[in-house]
Structures are given as structure tokens and as C-alpha cells.
Write a protein that holds these residues in place. Structure first.
Motif, PDB file in Angstrom:
ATOM      1  N   ARG A  63      -0.140  11.841  -9.205  1.00 48.08           N
ATOM      2  CA  ARG A  63      -0.243  10.651  -8.413  1.00 48.08           C
ATOM      3  C   ARG A  63       0.822   9.778  -8.285  1.00 48.08           C
ATOM      4  O   ARG A  63       0.928   9.260  -7.038  1.00 48.08           O
ATOM      5  CB  ARG A  63      -1.773  10.137  -8.096  1.00 48.08           C
TER       6      ARG A  63
ATOM      7  N   GLY B 263       5.996   7.300  -1.645  1.00 56.35           N
ATOM      8  CA  GLY B 263       5.342   6.652  -0.400  1.00 56.35           C
ATOM      9  C   GLY B 263       5.761   5.297  -0.359  1.00 56.35           C
ATOM     10  O   GLY B 263       6.203   4.672   0.747  1.00 56.35           O
ATOM     11  N   SER B 264       6.024   4.616  -1.525  1.00 58.45           N
ATOM     12  CA  SER B 264       6.641   3.031  -1.589  1.00 58.45           C
ATOM     13  C   SER B 264       6.768   2.962  -2.801  1.00 58.45           C
ATOM     14  O   SER B 264       5.993   2.764  -3.835  1.00 58.45           O
ATOM     15  CB  SER B 264       5.718   2.132  -1.013  1.00 58.45           C
TER      16      SER B 264
ATOM     17  N   ALA C 211       5.771  -0.742  -4.054  1.00 64.84           N
ATOM     18  CA  ALA C 211       4.153  -0.620  -4.420  1.00 64.84           C
ATOM     19  C   ALA C 211       3.959   0.188  -5.622  1.00 64.84           C
ATOM     20  O   ALA C 211       2.931  -0.560  -6.341  1.00 64.84           O
ATOM     21  CB  ALA C 211       3.482   0.020  -2.968  1.00 64.84           C
TER      22      ALA C 211
ATOM     23  N   GLU D 178      -1.744   5.860   9.136  1.00 66.94           N
ATOM     24  CA  GLU D 178      -2.370   5.952  10.534  1.00 66.94           C
ATOM     25  C   GLU D 178      -3.714   5.075  11.115  1.00 66.94           C
ATOM     26  O   GLU D 178      -3.992   5.064  11.992  1.00 66.94           O
ATOM     27  CB  GLU D 178      -2.829   7.500  10.517  1.00 66.94           C
TER      28      GLU D 178
ATOM     29  N   TYR E 298       3.511  11.065  -5.888  1.00 70.29           N
ATOM     30  CA  TYR E 298       3.306  10.770  -4.518  1.00 70.29           C
ATOM     31  C   TYR E 298       3.304   9.197  -4.336  1.00 70.29           C
ATOM     32  O   TYR E 298       3.880   8.777  -3.339  1.00 70.29           O
ATOM     33  CB  TYR E 298       1.950  11.052  -4.404  1.00 70.29           C
ATOM     34  N   ALA E 299       3.119   8.359  -5.196  1.00 65.62           N
ATOM     35  CA  ALA E 299       3.080   6.961  -4.942  1.00 65.62           C
ATOM     36  C   ALA E 299       4.468   6.495  -4.962  1.00 65.62           C
ATOM     37  O   ALA E 299       4.841   5.698  -3.803  1.00 65.62           O
ATOM     38  CB  ALA E 299       2.039   6.189  -6.142  1.00 65.62           C
TER      39      ALA E 299
ATOM     40  N   LEU F 285       0.836  -1.235  -0.006  1.00 65.59           N
ATOM     41  CA  LEU F 285      -0.051  -0.120  -0.026  1.00 65.59           C
ATOM     42  C   LEU F 285       0.885   1.110   0.037  1.00 65.59           C
ATOM     43  O   LEU F 285       2.026   1.116   0.228  1.00 65.59           O
ATOM     44  CB  LEU F 285      -0.924   0.166   1.427  1.00 65.59           C
ATOM     45  N   PHE F 286       0.232   2.421  -0.103  1.00 68.27           N
ATOM     46  CA  PHE F 286       1.002   3.592  -0.141  1.00 68.27           C
ATOM     47  C   PHE F 286       0.704   4.219   1.164  1.00 68.27           C
ATOM     48  O   PHE F 286      -0.389   4.664   1.283  1.00 68.27           O
ATOM     49  CB  PHE F 286       0.811   4.646  -1.556  1.00 68.27           C
ATOM     50  N   PRO F 287       1.666   4.503   2.164  1.00 63.87           N
ATOM     51  CA  PRO F 287       1.398   4.830   3.296  1.00 63.87           C
ATOM     52  C   PRO F 287       1.040   6.192   3.388  1.00 63.87           C
ATOM     53  O   PRO F 287       0.136   6.737   4.371  1.00 63.87           O
ATOM     54  CB  PRO F 287       2.504   4.640   4.181  1.00 63.87           C
ATOM     55  N   ASN F 288       1.443   7.033   2.382  1.00 67.10           N
ATOM     56  CA  ASN F 288       1.097   8.512   2.422  1.00 67.10           C
ATOM     57  C   ASN F 288      -0.159   8.926   1.936  1.00 67.10           C
ATOM     58  O   ASN F 288      -0.580  10.073   1.941  1.00 67.10           O
ATOM     59  CB  ASN F 288       2.159   9.358   1.662  1.00 67.10           C
ATOM     60  N   LEU F 289      -0.841   7.924   1.205  1.00 63.38           N
ATOM     61  CA  LEU F 289      -1.970   8.293   0.643  1.00 63.38           C
ATOM     62  C   LEU F 289      -3.256   7.947   1.297  1.00 63.38           C
ATOM     63  O   LEU F 289      -3.326   6.940   2.223  1.00 63.38           O
ATOM     64  CB  LEU F 289      -2.069   7.630  -0.845  1.00 63.38           C
TER      65      LEU F 289
ATOM     66  N   GLY G 168       9.894  11.615   1.587  1.00 64.92           N
ATOM     67  CA  GLY G 168       9.121  11.550   0.572  1.00 64.92           C
ATOM     68  C   GLY G 168       7.778  11.318   0.935  1.00 64.92           C
ATOM     69  O   GLY G 168       7.241  10.989   1.985  1.00 64.92           O
ATOM     70  N   GLY G 169       6.799  11.532  -0.233  1.00 59.55           N
ATOM     71  CA  GLY G 169       5.526  11.114  -0.127  1.00 59.55           C
ATOM     72  C   GLY G 169       4.332  12.123   0.385  1.00 59.55           C
ATOM     73  O   GLY G 169       3.161  11.820   0.297  1.00 59.55           O
ATOM     74  N   ARG G 170       5.134  13.221   0.784  1.00 65.04           N
ATOM     75  CA  ARG G 170       4.248  14.256   1.436  1.00 65.04           C
ATOM     76  C   ARG G 170       4.506  15.785   1.160  1.00 65.04           C
ATOM     77  O   ARG G 170       6.082  15.869   1.188  1.00 65.04           O
ATOM     78  CB  ARG G 170       4.306  13.955   3.238  1.00 65.04           C
TER      79      ARG G 170
END
Lengths: 506, 344
Positions: free
Chosen positions: B198, B205-206, B209, A151, B201-202, A100-104, B271-273
Motif C-alpha cells: 500500500r 499517488g502522492s 502525502a 473522482e 501505491y501511496a 490525500l492519496f488521489p489514487n486510493l 504512478g499510483g495505478r
């Protein structure tokens, strides 16, 4: 159980593997494995770590190509199965880390793969939420669409992964060790969800080494050992001892721990009215040398926080702790270590081990000060001897001590964490989920090691919600609920069933 | 609940701090609230702001870029030399086109190493920063060009409008701020409403993934570093135009301040935010802070100390909040419901 097997025989199987074999560098990972999965069937794939389970999953997902054998999906013979073909045919793998993408947000995580596969260029947020909502409705769950995935609890992350898989028109969802990080109650609701998935006529291949789960959820079970199928049966014909026997190839006797000490003697550790605001309240108990005390409760009951407080990692607001009758103050982890209190964390991968470092270095990490020879330099010979001693005592299966810890199996990694603490000769050892993610065989061996340590005079506290584990290792068990100890059991006066019911009772 | 969520955001925190700071400075020195001062602030924020938006996109993707200042100065100086040698007398637009193309080219060099060889972004951009700068000074030139082409010289006076204040001084809002506005809107739309955004961002994030989900990681990275290159080229050219000179020694050295302003605005270094709004607020906070120190008569050398302190405080606050949330995780029952059994 309205199991579909009875009429499924007339239906075409969704997936059938025939005589699959695979070798890695001359080592047989799988030999002549056959497996048939029908639509809407819950099929358990059971085996110890290293039995070939993961290779089989990878072959079904198209990630690994078999050396021999035939794969038929939906009646089509697949000559060379690529990952993208597997996905197109409706095979979805939910890996242990969920991908999964933890930030989304939850909504975006559920919908993103779907949007990608439709080759969209623009994002319509209303549509994203609607897609997510529909997927959740399918399996009858509700999550906050706008919550950030990092979260939410692990159990919810799993649901997000399942929703995402369903959106990809899944016909077979493979769940790899899905329950490892879940509590009893979360496992219950996951099973409900799996049944909902089944109702959508989607098959589930549930990979597990937890016996109780397999017995509960499976329609059919395929047990593999050392890369070979040892049993392929209807789950109704299985019971626990049969399952253990086929999985490990031996009968493992489950013994109970009898504490031989004298409870009138002063306790080793005494905790009186201990409180930590927001974590737990008014906790009182005693631990004698040689005792194995279980502390159980659901996730969020305060069990882990209590353990951390005893290890000086969480501040204490009120109450006292005494060791050998002497009050002690635990303001930091360093204080706990000085008083020879050890803690083996739940998540050994991130908190307990230096994964890239060698087995030897991990074992010695806590005791380097004691290994100084002349002139403040480390005594190489002594280091080697200490490492070898613990590798031997805990029978850690590592080709040699220089290999990185990450190359070992889960059970052996857990032994390295144990060795690391034992090398510093603790008096009280707190084990949080000591056998999480460890297979049955190694689990029993770990239990024996823990019991042996206790017999030698160590005071052990086991934090766990694995009821059979508590019943097999502890002589007393405390039950926590919402930060308080609500019940206190003697092992001999309670049955497994009782304890399970008390644990999940609200 | 909604209000609580709003206050948990770094953006809100930065906005409030910025607002409070403006009130305090305005109280101490009323000059702060004059049009002239605000036009000045806008001018200072323009170049940093454009850089920061580039940095934001890189940070969101989980990377870091320290070469954008070198790209900016390379593009600005080279463009000036080229058009001066060609005795170009036309408008500023051609300067922007050439600088943007040079920026694109240099950005693609970064992208090539990062996407093709999967090298760590910090290492690649540290290397290219040095290369671009060295090449510029050694091959293109190192002298300050004060005698710039007329189009570029005129640009420094390209005001959107001017105001004459009570003392008879005429001040204007420079049109370069339009670049910042346009780029901010563009970045916002890309990040929020396109699959490409997106994907950024993805990726942050990972990465694993993102790969499994089917994002084209290499293509995303090529876009990111090329886009940052273009932004750097444009920002560099604005910088040269506003200063009415081309100095090959300029700009490089500002990269950490820009990264800091971006992080202050809520972008995660892991990253990611991160968001465009937050970034703009972060840039404004840093700009207002430096500006106010001047207005309050504090020596410029102290500015470095203050900026450093803000950055540490600004990043420590959210970190502390996360820590606190982790520590108080259990809902303790107010009263014991069942008696504590003593069946030992």
C-alpha cells in the motif's frame, strides 16, 4: 450557540502559546504572539496573506521552532516540539492540499495513517472499511467508501481529511483556509461537520481570511497583522467592519458599480438560445460595453461551462453568439482569442500561469506576436516597456519582473493573470472566481481595477458564487441552476441576503 | 452500476479485446487452438510476464525502470560463465540462486542512487543500464556461449507434461511458467495485502502525502528496485535456459515492449495505478498478437508496427474516456422550472 466558552474557563486549556516570536533571516514573522485554545472550542485565526498565520500554524505543528516563547500542550511545557510530538499530543493539521492519496479509495485514505501508526504489516480490508465507517459516523457524514478520491468533489476530500485526522485521536484540528475551493452550500455542510467535531470535545483552529465565515463559525478570534496580535476577542464582539479594520489596518469602503451606458445601444456581446449538451441549455443574455455582468450559481450549475463555451473551450450544440451585432463562431480557444474574448480561469495555478516562469514572461505570454521588431526577432525594449506598464497599472507588488510568479502572493498572482489578458487588449473579459484565495485588502483593490477597466469600455463577465463580491462589482447578475439561467437581477433591486437565499435555494 | 464499473476498467477492456482476438485468429487459422500453440504462448509470455510484474511495481510507485533488461542479461551471462568455469554439473537451481543474487546486487545499486540521492528514476536507470551492459561486455565477455553447463542445457526440456497431437508431434508445457505464476501471486499479495504494498501505491499517488503519513519512502524504494533486480535476474536465467545459450547481446532492447505491455494492462505511467491481473492480460495481449501475426503469415517486421498501434490505441481509449467524463459534467434540467425573468 451552545458555546463552551462559559464553562471552559474552569477547564485546563488544551494549548497555550505565550509570547511566541520568530524571525526568518532577520525578518520578523511573528512577534510576541499568545494564543490559548480550550477543548471543544472553535478558534478562528484571521489575517491577510503574509500576516504570519502560516508560520504560527507551523510552530503549533512542530514543523518550525520559535525563537522565543513558551508552548504548553495539555499542561505540559514543550521545550522543543517536534512534528511527531505534536501529532502524539493530538494536533492534526489539515493542509490546503489535504495530503490525500488521489489514487486510493475513500476508505483507505481515511484509515491508512491510523493503520500506519499502529505499525501494522498486513492489510485487513474489512477492518479498513470498518475504521472508515466509524470515523464517518462520528461526524455524521456518509461517503462512498469505494470511490476513488481523485473522482470525488473537493468538499468530500475535505471530509475525508477530517475523518482521517479524527482517527489520530485529534484534540485540536487546524484547518488551513478550508473553504477556499468550496461553494456556499458545501461551506454550510462543512460548518455542520465542524460543529459535530466540536461535540466530540475536539478544538478547531480555523484559519481564514473570509470575514463572513469567521463571524459565523468562531467562538473566539485571534486577528494578526504583520506578525503581531492586533485583537484577541470573543467572536460575539465582532462585526464585519471591525474585522476588516483590524485585519487590514484601514477602513475599506465598499462601493457599488453604477453602469453609465445606454442599454438601448446595440450590445457588445449577445448570446441567444445557446446550448451545449450535458452542460447548459437555452442561455440568452446581452452584455454592453462597460457593463460588469455577474453569472452565479452553485458548483455544477453550468456557470463555468458557460464561460468555457464563450471562450471556445467547450463545443456549442445550438444557439448563436454575436459580437457587435455580427454573428461569430467559436470552435476553438484560438477563435475566441481572434475575436478578443479573454478568459481568466478559476484555478490560476494550473491553468492561468507559468508558475516557474518570470512575472514578465507571464505578462507577455499572450502578446509575443505583437512585440516583434525588425527581422522577426523580439524587441527587448518594447517587451520591457509593456511589462513595466502592466506592473504599474495593476500595481503588481513584485521586487522585479524577473522573479518567478510562484514567489508572489495570491493577490499578486491573480493580477499577473489579469495583466496577461489585458495586454492583449480584449473586448470581452470573462473572469472565473477572480478573487478566489485572495485576502480582503487585495480583493478590494482587484475589484477597483476591474471596475476601472469596465469604465474604460471593456465588457466584463464575472463568474462567482461569492455573493458580496458580486454585489460590489456587478451591475447585473444572472443566476444559473442546473444548466439554465433561472433569474436575472438588476444590482440596485436586490440585497445581499436575497441573492444568497436565491443562490442556495434548491 | 456494478456492471458499469466493471466495464470502465482497463482490465475488462483488455480481457475482452484478448478474447475477441483469440476468436478471430482461431477462426482464420485453427492451429491457434492447438495445445502446441498455447504451450508456445505460455513460453513466450513467461519472461516478458516476469519482467512486466517488476515494471508494474516500479510504475505504481511513480518511477520507471529501463535497466532491468541489462540486469537480466548481466545476471544470466555472468552466472553461466561462473558455473561453466567451475565445471558445475548439478541442477538448474544454483543458476537461479546466483542469477537472483546478482540481480539483487545490481538492483540495490539502482536503489542506492534513487533512495539516497532522490534522483529521477528514469535518469538513474538509463545510466545504470548503460553501465551494467558496458561492464558485462567489456569485463565479463561478449562471446556467445553455446557450450553451456549440462544443468542449464537440460532445463530447456524441463516440461511439466507433454502431449502428443494427431500428427504425432510431442509438445510440452515448460515448467518456467511456474515461476511466472508464483511471482504473480507473490506480487499480488504484496501489493494488495501488505502495508509495504500500500506504501508503494501511496508513494505513486502522492509522495508528499506519503511522507506526511509516515511511510518510510527510502525503505520502500530500496525494496522496489531490489525486488525488480531479483525478478530480472530470474527472468534472464529462464531466458538463457530456454534458448540453450548465453548471449551477452540479448534481452537489452526489450524494455520498451515490456513497459508498453504493462501500461496496456492498466498501469499508469504517472504512478499510483495498476494491477497484477491487468499486467498479465496486457502481456498476453501483446504475446498473442505477435504470435497471431506469425500464424497469419504476416512478416515479422510488421509486428513492430502492429504492437505500436495497439499500444497507442490501448492507452488512448482510457484517456478519451476521462476527457469525455470531464466535458459532460453538469446534469442539465430537462425542463425550465422557473421562467427566465427579464427584469433588465
Amino acid at each position: 450557540m451552545g458555546s463552551p466558552i462559559a464553562f471552559a474557563l474552569a477547564v485546563q486549556p488544551f494549548l497555550s502559546l505565550t509570547n511566541i516570536s520568530k524571525s526568518y533571516a532577520g525578518v520578523r514573522a511573528l512577534e510576541d504572539v499568545s494564543l490559548t485554545v480550550y477543548p471543544g472550542e472553535i478558534h478562528c485565526l484571521v489575517g491577510e496573506n503574509g500576516s504570519g498565520k502560516s508560520t504560527l500554524i507551523k510552530i503549533i505543528a512542530g514543523v518550525v521552532q520559535p525563537d522565543a516563547g513558551q508552548i504548553v500542550i495539555n499542561g505540559k511545557t514543550m521545550h522543543r516540539l517536534h512534528p511527531i510530538d505534536a501529532i502524539r499530543e493530538g494536533i492534526q493539521v489539515i493542509y490546503q492540499d489535504f495530503s490525500l492519496f488521489p489514487n486510493l479509495t475513500v476508505a483507505e485514505n481515511i484509515a491508512i495513517n491510523h493503520e500506519l501508526s499502529r505499525q501494522k504489516r498486513w492489510v485487513n480490508w474489512r477492518e479498513v472499511r470498518e475504521i472508515a465507517r466509524q470515523a464517518m459516523r462520528k461526524i455524521n457524514i456518509q461517503l462512498d467508501l469505494d470511490a476513488t478520491v481523485s473522482e470525488i468533489p473537493v468538499a468530500d476530500k475535505q471530509l475525508v481529511a477530517i475523518c482521517r485526522a479524527l482517527l489520530q485521536n485529534a484534540k485540536l484540528i487546524i484547518m488551513d483556509e478550508a473553504t477556499t475551493a468550496l461553494t456556499e452550500r458545501e461551506i454550510r455542510s462543512l460548518f455542520d461537520v465542524i460543529h459535530n467535531v466540536q461535540r466530540e470535545n475536539v478544538a478547531v483552529l480555523f484559519v481564514s481570511h473570509k470575514l463572513d465565515e469567521v463571524l459565523e463559525i468562531a467562538d473566539k478570534a485571534l486577528i494578526i497583522r504583520n506578525g503581531k496580535v492586533v485583537l484577541d476577542v470573543d467572536a460575539r464582539e465582532l462585526d464585519r467592519s471591525k474585522l476588516t479594520y483590524y485585519m487590514t489596518g484601514r477602513n475599506i469602503e465598499e462601493t457599488v458599480y453604477e453602469w453609465q451606458g445606454d442599454s438601448d445601444k446595440p450590445p457588445l456581446l449577445e448570446v441567444r438560445h445557446l446550448s451545449s449538451r450535458g452542460n447548459f441549455e437555452d442561455v440568452t443574455f446581452q452584455l454592453h460595453a462597460g457593463e460588469i455582468l455577474g453569472v452565479t450559481g452553485l458548483l455544477g450549475s453550468g456557470r463555468t461551462e458557460l464561460a468555457l463555451a464563450l471562450f471556445g473551450a467547450i463545443p456549442i450544440d445550438a444557439g448563436e453568439i454575436a459580437l457587435d451585432g455580427q454573428p461569430i463562431v467559436l470552435r476553438s480557444i484560438q477563435d475566441a482569442i481572434t475575436h478578443r474574448i479573454g478568459y481568466v480561469p478559476e484555478d490560476r495555478l494550473t491553468e492561468g500561469l507559468f508558475l516557474e516562469s518570470s512575472v514578465g514572461n507571464n505578462i507577455l505570454a499572450r502578446v509575443l506576436d505583437g512585440l516583434k521588431g525588425s527581422g522577426q526577432l523580439l524587441d527587448r525594449a518594447l517587451m520591457k516597456a509593456t511589462t513595466q506598464e502592466w506592473i504599474g497599472r495593476l500595481s503588481i507588488k513584485a521586487p522585479h519582473a524577473e522573479l518567478p510568479v510562484k514567489s508572489l502572493s495570491g493577490g499578486n498572482q491573480q493580477r499577473v493573470v489579469l495583466a496577461k489578458w489585458l495586454a492583449s487588449k480584449p473586448r470581452v473579459l470573462i473572469l472565473n472566481g477572480p478573487t478566489m484565495g485572495v485576502d480582503v485588502g487585495s480583493k478590494m483593490e482587484l475589484h477597483e481595477i476591474i471596475k476601472q477597466l469596465a469604465r474604460e469600455g471593456l465588457g466584463v463577465i464575472i463568474i462567482s458564487d461569492d455573493v458580496p463580491e458580486l454585489m460590489q462589482t456587478c451591475n447585473r447578475i444572472l443566476l444559473m441552476r442546473r444548466g439554465r439561467i433561472v433569474e436575472h437581477f438588476d444590482r440596485r433591486q436586490i440585497t445581499e441576503m436575497d441573492l444568497t437565499q436565491r443562490l442556495v435555494a434548491v | 452500476m456494478q456492471v458499469k464499473k466493471l466495464f470502465a476498467k482497463q482490465e475488462t477492456l483488455v480481457a475482452l479485446t484478448l478474447f475477441g482476438l483469440c476468436l478471430v485468429i482461431g477462426f482464420i487459422n485453427p492451429v491457434f487452438w492447438t495445445a502446441g500453440n498455447w504451450f508456445d504462448l505460455a513460453r513466450s509470455a513467461t519472461v516478458t510476464g516476469i519482467f512486466a510484474i517488476g515494471v508494474l511495481i516500479v510504475l505504481i510507485s511513480g518511477g520507471i525502470d529501463v535497466s532491468f533488461t541489462a540486469i537480466a542479461v548481466f545476471a544470466m551471462y555472468t552466472t553461466t560463465v561462473l558455473l561453466k568455469d567451475a565445471q558445475y554439473t548439478g541442477g538448474m537451481w544454483l543458476f537461479f540462486v546466483i542469477a537472483a543474487l546478482i540481480g539483487l546486487g545490481l538492483g540495490l545499486i539502482n536503489a542506492f542512487f534513487i533512495a539516497r540521492f532522490r534522483l529521477p528514476t528514469l535518469i538513474v536507470t538509463l545510466g545504470t543500464q548503460s553501465m551494467f551492459r558496458g561492464f558485462l561486455l567489456f569485463v565479463i565477455g561478449s562471446k556467445i556461449i553455446r557450450d553451456i553447463p549440462p544443468g542449464m542445457a537440460d532445463y530447456s526440456k524441463a516440461f511439466l507434461f507433454t502431449v502428443t497431437d494427431d500428427r504425432g508431434v510431442t509438445v510440452g508445457l515448460h515448467s518456467a511458467v511456474l515461476w511466472l505464476v508464483a511471482i504473480a501471486i507473490l506480487a499480488f499479495v504484496i501489493l494488495r495485502y501488505t502495508m509495504l504494498g500500500r506504501g508503494i501505491y501511496a508513494l505513486g499517488g502522492s509522495r508528499e502525502a506519503a511522507e506526511r503519513a509516515g511511510f518510510n519512502i527510502a525503505r520502500t524504494q530500496v525494496f522496489i528496485y531490489a525486488f525488480v533486480g531479483v525478478l530480472a535476474g530470474i527472468a534472464g536465467m529462464i531466458y538463457g535456459g530456454l534458448n540453450r545459450q548465453a548471449n551477452a547481446q540479448d534481452i537489452v532492447g526489450q524494455e520498451l515492449d515490456v513497459i508498453a505491455a504493462t501500461v496496456l494492462g492498466g498501469a499508469s505511467i504517472m504512478g499510483g495505478r495498476g494491477s497484477v491481473i491487468g499486467t498479465l492480460l496486457g502481456v498476453m495481449l501483446v504475446v498473442v498478437m505477435s504470435n497471431s501475426l506469425v500464424l497469419m503469415g504476416i512478416p515479422a517486421t510488421w509486428q513492430r508496427v502492429v504492437v505500436g498501434a495497439i499500444i497507442i490505441i490501448g492507452t488512448a481509449v482510457p484517456a478519451l474516456r476521462t476527457l469525455r467524463r470531464q466535458r459532460r459534467s453538469v446534469n442539465v434540467e430537462p425542463e425550465t422550472l422557473a421562467p427566465v425573468g427579464g427584469r433588465t
